[in-house]
Scaffold this motif. Sequence first.
Motif, mmCIF file in Angstrom:
data_model
loop_
_atom_site.group_PDB
_atom_site.id
_atom_site.type_symbol
_atom_site.label_atom_id
_atom_site.label_comp_id
_atom_site.label_asym_id
_atom_site.label_seq_id
_atom_site.Cartn_x
_atom_site.Cartn_y
_atom_site.Cartn_z
ATOM 1 N N SER A 91 45.365 47.646 -56.594
ATOM 2 C CA SER A 91 43.914 47.446 -56.451
ATOM 3 C C SER A 91 43.434 47.899 -55.073
ATOM 4 N N HIS A 135 40.882 51.145 -54.554
ATOM 5 C CA HIS A 135 39.660 50.897 -53.769
ATOM 6 C C HIS A 135 39.567 51.915 -52.627
ATOM 7 N N GLN A 184 35.714 51.276 -59.869
ATOM 8 C CA GLN A 184 35.676 50.452 -61.075
ATOM 9 C C GLN A 184 37.071 49.949 -61.449
ATOM 10 N N ILE A 203 37.756 47.067 -59.189
ATOM 11 C CA ILE A 203 37.032 45.871 -59.643
ATOM 12 C C ILE A 203 37.759 45.226 -60.813
ATOM 13 N N ASP A 204 38.135 46.027 -61.804
ATOM 14 C CA ASP A 204 38.824 45.493 -62.985
ATOM 15 C C ASP A 204 40.129 44.794 -62.614
ATOM 16 N N ARG A 241 41.046 43.611 -59.642
ATOM 17 C CA ARG A 241 40.802 42.446 -58.791
ATOM 18 C C ARG A 241 40.236 41.275 -59.589
ATOM 19 N N GLU A 242 39.415 41.562 -60.586
ATOM 20 C CA GLU A 242 38.932 40.487 -61.463
ATOM 21 C C GLU A 242 40.093 39.873 -62.230
ATOM 22 N N VAL A 274 36.938 41.685 -55.199
ATOM 23 C CA VAL A 274 35.926 42.129 -56.159
ATOM 24 C C VAL A 274 34.600 42.336 -55.432
ATOM 25 N N SER A 286 34.623 45.515 -53.421
ATOM 26 C CA SER A 286 34.530 46.704 -54.265
ATOM 27 C C SER A 286 33.117 46.887 -54.819
ATOM 28 N N TRP A 287 32.441 45.787 -55.174
ATOM 29 C CA TRP A 287 31.047 45.892 -55.629
ATOM 30 C C TRP A 287 30.171 46.455 -54.513
ATOM 31 N N THR A 333 23.816 45.797 -57.415
ATOM 32 C CA THR A 333 25.268 45.826 -57.216
ATOM 33 C C THR A 333 25.642 45.238 -55.859
ATOM 34 N N GLY A 366 27.894 41.866 -54.998
ATOM 35 C CA GLY A 366 28.995 41.860 -54.031
ATOM 36 C C GLY A 366 28.788 40.855 -52.925
#
Length: 168
Positions: A24, A28, A48, A51-52, A54-55, A63, A66-67, A86, A90
């Motif tokens: 991740s 990033h 993206q 984000i996926d 890290r979620e 997350v 990244s946002w 966005t 974040g």
Amino acid sequence: TEALKYYKLALAIWEKSGSKNSVSIAVHNIGSVYETLGNYEEAIKYIQQAIDLREELGDISGVGGSWILLASVYNKQGKTELAISTAKKGLELAKQSGAWSSIRHAHLVLSEIYESKGLFKEALSEYKNENMKEAIKAATSAYNISPTKENEYIFKQLLSGSELIIKD
């Protein structure tokens, strides 16, 4: 670029090792390099992925970061409304996790977005927010190192949001 080459090499190693957290971070960072290079579609793709991952890992701070990076990319694409929503997403995650650097970065990105829209009052407000956090951290450190009456005054004034009156 050299950075991209080494981040992709690191990504391949971390994917083989199975370290999702390291993957991740790599994706990033790759997204960040693509943003810098102006290749926004590739940047979005990698951010993206970050984000996926890290979620999935429950990494709220990551997350949020990244946002915020994604908001910067959207702003550079001229998608200001999407960039604002966005960045705010974040910022909220950064606040939840107490990630000061991400909070500062979110305010900076929001300031840049508002400035690009010609919303100078909002841009200044976000810029002040970013710098106020730094001022509070610096005052906290100064007070913790040297709890003098002067440092206590500065610290309390900053926390209350009052204007500082610095005496020579």
